[in-house]
Motif scaffolding. Structure first.
Motif, PDB file in Angstrom:
ATOM      1  N   ALA A  31     -59.939  59.037  17.591  1.00  0.00           N
ATOM      2  CA  ALA A  31     -61.227  58.501  18.053  1.00  0.00           C
ATOM      3  C   ALA A  31     -61.401  58.733  19.548  1.00  0.00           C
ATOM      4  N   ASP A  32     -62.557  59.278  19.908  1.00  0.00           N
ATOM      5  CA  ASP A  32     -62.906  59.390  21.324  1.00  0.00           C
ATOM      6  C   ASP A  32     -63.889  58.264  21.656  1.00  0.00           C
ATOM      7  N   SER A  33     -64.419  58.249  22.871  1.00  0.00           N
ATOM      8  CA  SER A  33     -65.296  57.148  23.289  1.00  0.00           C
ATOM      9  C   SER A  33     -66.573  57.085  22.453  1.00  0.00           C
ATOM     10  N   PHE A  34     -67.094  58.233  22.036  1.00  0.00           N
ATOM     11  CA  PHE A  34     -68.281  58.233  21.184  1.00  0.00           C
ATOM     12  C   PHE A  34     -67.955  57.639  19.820  1.00  0.00           C
ATOM     13  N   ASP A  35     -66.779  57.988  19.284  1.00  0.00           N
ATOM     14  CA  ASP A  35     -66.342  57.425  18.006  1.00  0.00           C
ATOM     15  C   ASP A  35     -66.197  55.908  18.116  1.00  0.00           C
ATOM     16  N   GLN A  36     -65.668  55.433  19.240  1.00  0.00           N
ATOM     17  CA  GLN A  36     -65.507  53.992  19.434  1.00  0.00           C
ATOM     18  C   GLN A  36     -66.860  53.289  19.394  1.00  0.00           C
ATOM     19  N   LEU A  37     -67.865  53.906  19.966  1.00  0.00           N
ATOM     20  CA  LEU A  37     -69.216  53.341  19.922  1.00  0.00           C
ATOM     21  C   LEU A  37     -69.721  53.303  18.479  1.00  0.00           C
ATOM     22  N   GLU A  38     -69.502  54.361  17.742  1.00  0.00           N
ATOM     23  CA  GLU A  38     -69.911  54.394  16.334  1.00  0.00           C
ATOM     24  C   GLU A  38     -69.161  53.343  15.509  1.00  0.00           C
ATOM     25  N   ILE A  39     -67.882  53.151  15.809  1.00  0.00           N
ATOM     26  CA  ILE A  39     -67.088  52.133  15.117  1.00  0.00           C
ATOM     27  C   ILE A  39     -67.660  50.750  15.422  1.00  0.00           C
ATOM     28  N   MET A  40     -68.014  50.504  16.681  1.00  0.00           N
ATOM     29  CA  MET A  40     -68.589  49.225  17.069  1.00  0.00           C
ATOM     30  C   MET A  40     -69.865  48.941  16.280  1.00  0.00           C
TER      31      MET A  40
ATOM     32  N   GLU B 142     -72.587  46.033  11.773  1.00  0.00           N
ATOM     33  CA  GLU B 142     -73.296  46.036  10.489  1.00  0.00           C
ATOM     34  C   GLU B 142     -72.454  45.406   9.384  1.00  0.00           C
ATOM     35  N   ALA B 143     -71.183  45.726   9.340  1.00  0.00           N
ATOM     36  CA  ALA B 143     -70.307  45.224   8.281  1.00  0.00           C
ATOM     37  C   ALA B 143     -70.127  43.707   8.335  1.00  0.00           C
ATOM     38  N   PHE B 144     -70.081  43.171   9.555  1.00  0.00           N
ATOM     39  CA  PHE B 144     -69.833  41.738   9.719  1.00  0.00           C
ATOM     40  C   PHE B 144     -71.079  40.950  10.120  1.00  0.00           C
ATOM     41  N   ASP B 145     -72.194  41.644  10.321  1.00  0.00           N
ATOM     42  CA  ASP B 145     -73.438  41.009  10.753  1.00  0.00           C
ATOM     43  C   ASP B 145     -73.216  40.183  12.026  1.00  0.00           C
ATOM     44  N   ILE B 146     -72.623  40.856  13.032  1.00  0.00           N
ATOM     45  CA  ILE B 146     -72.344  40.236  14.324  1.00  0.00           C
ATOM     46  C   ILE B 146     -72.789  41.169  15.428  1.00  0.00           C
ATOM     47  N   SER B 147     -72.783  40.664  16.659  1.00  0.00           N
ATOM     48  CA  SER B 147     -73.065  41.494  17.827  1.00  0.00           C
ATOM     49  C   SER B 147     -71.789  41.612  18.650  1.00  0.00           C
ATOM     50  N   LEU B 148     -71.417  42.814  18.980  1.00  0.00           N
ATOM     51  CA  LEU B 148     -70.235  43.058  19.800  1.00  0.00           C
ATOM     52  C   LEU B 148     -70.609  43.519  21.204  1.00  0.00           C
ATOM     53  N   GLU B 149     -71.889  43.374  21.538  1.00  0.00           N
ATOM     54  CA  GLU B 149     -72.379  43.839  22.833  1.00  0.00           C
ATOM     55  C   GLU B 149     -71.603  43.244  23.997  1.00  0.00           C
ATOM     56  N   ASN B 150     -71.265  41.967  23.914  1.00  0.00           N
ATOM     57  CA  ASN B 150     -70.548  41.305  25.002  1.00  0.00           C
ATOM     58  C   ASN B 150     -69.071  41.099  24.706  1.00  0.00           C
ATOM     59  N   ALA B 151     -68.595  41.631  23.595  1.00  0.00           N
ATOM     60  CA  ALA B 151     -67.186  41.492  23.227  1.00  0.00           C
ATOM     61  C   ALA B 151     -66.310  42.304  24.170  1.00  0.00           C
ATOM     62  N   ALA B 152     -65.081  41.899  24.299  1.00  0.00           N
ATOM     63  CA  ALA B 152     -64.096  42.584  25.156  1.00  0.00           C
ATOM     64  C   ALA B 152     -64.608  42.697  26.580  1.00  0.00           C
TER      65      ALA B 152
ATOM     66  N   GLN C 102     -56.394  44.749  18.110  1.00  0.00           N
ATOM     67  CA  GLN C 102     -57.321  44.242  19.133  1.00  0.00           C
ATOM     68  C   GLN C 102     -58.745  44.200  18.584  1.00  0.00           C
ATOM     69  N   THR C 103     -59.085  45.192  17.813  1.00  0.00           N
ATOM     70  CA  THR C 103     -60.408  45.238  17.196  1.00  0.00           C
ATOM     71  C   THR C 103     -60.585  44.049  16.251  1.00  0.00           C
ATOM     72  N   VAL C 104     -59.570  43.764  15.463  1.00  0.00           N
ATOM     73  CA  VAL C 104     -59.615  42.609  14.548  1.00  0.00           C
ATOM     74  C   VAL C 104     -59.788  41.326  15.346  1.00  0.00           C
ATOM     75  N   ASP C 105     -59.043  41.183  16.451  1.00  0.00           N
ATOM     76  CA  ASP C 105     -59.152  39.991  17.289  1.00  0.00           C
ATOM     77  C   ASP C 105     -60.575  39.788  17.798  1.00  0.00           C
ATOM     78  N   ILE C 106     -61.197  40.865  18.242  1.00  0.00           N
ATOM     79  CA  ILE C 106     -62.557  40.784  18.782  1.00  0.00           C
ATOM     80  C   ILE C 106     -63.547  40.399  17.702  1.00  0.00           C
ATOM     81  N   VAL C 107     -63.429  41.023  16.532  1.00  0.00           N
ATOM     82  CA  VAL C 107     -64.329  40.684  15.427  1.00  0.00           C
ATOM     83  C   VAL C 107     -64.133  39.223  15.025  1.00  0.00           C
ATOM     84  N   ALA C 108     -62.887  38.788  14.898  1.00  0.00           N
ATOM     85  CA  ALA C 108     -62.596  37.409  14.498  1.00  0.00           C
ATOM     86  C   ALA C 108     -63.200  36.409  15.487  1.00  0.00           C
ATOM     87  N   ALA C 109     -63.153  36.747  16.763  1.00  0.00           N
ATOM     88  CA  ALA C 109     -63.702  35.847  17.794  1.00  0.00           C
ATOM     89  C   ALA C 109     -65.219  35.726  17.681  1.00  0.00           C
ATOM     90  N   GLU C 110     -65.874  36.735  17.122  1.00  0.00           N
ATOM     91  CA  GLU C 110     -67.330  36.732  17.021  1.00  0.00           C
ATOM     92  C   GLU C 110     -67.826  36.113  15.705  1.00  0.00           C
TER      93      GLU C 110
END
Length: 81
Positions: free
Chosen positions: A36-45, A50-60, A72-80
């Motif tokens: 994954a490059d930085s563009f892929d990370q954005l696509e993953i976000m 969409e998958a969790f119906d959350i906003s990660l705009e301010n995460a991390a 780390q990704t799981v931690d961020i999603v769980a926090a949201e």
């Protein structure tokens, strides 16, 4: 939602986004390990939002590019949730 459920959905979103069916992804797997490059990370976000119906705009601290591992990704999603 339990951590294991979150992990499975995160793995599915990553695999779908990267076109990767790697079933050996663990929490220690880095996004770089998966190619994954930085563009892929954005696509993953976006896929995770969409998958969790959350906003990660301010995460991390607003810097999702600093996220290195699947765990780390799981931690961020769980926090949201």
């Amino acid at each position: 939602m339990e951590r294991n459920e979150i992990l499975e959905k995160v793995k599915a979103a990553i695999c779908e986004t990267l076109g990767n069916d790697d079933l050996t992804i663990t929490e220690e797997t880095t996004l770089k390990d998966l190619g994954a490059d930085s563009f892929d990370q954005l696509e993953i976000m976006v896929a995770l939002e969409e998958a969790f119906d959350i906003s990660l705009e301010n995460a991390a601290g607003g810097d999702m590019a600093s996220v290195e591992t699947v765990g780390q990704t799981v931690d961020i999603v769980a926090a949201e949730l």
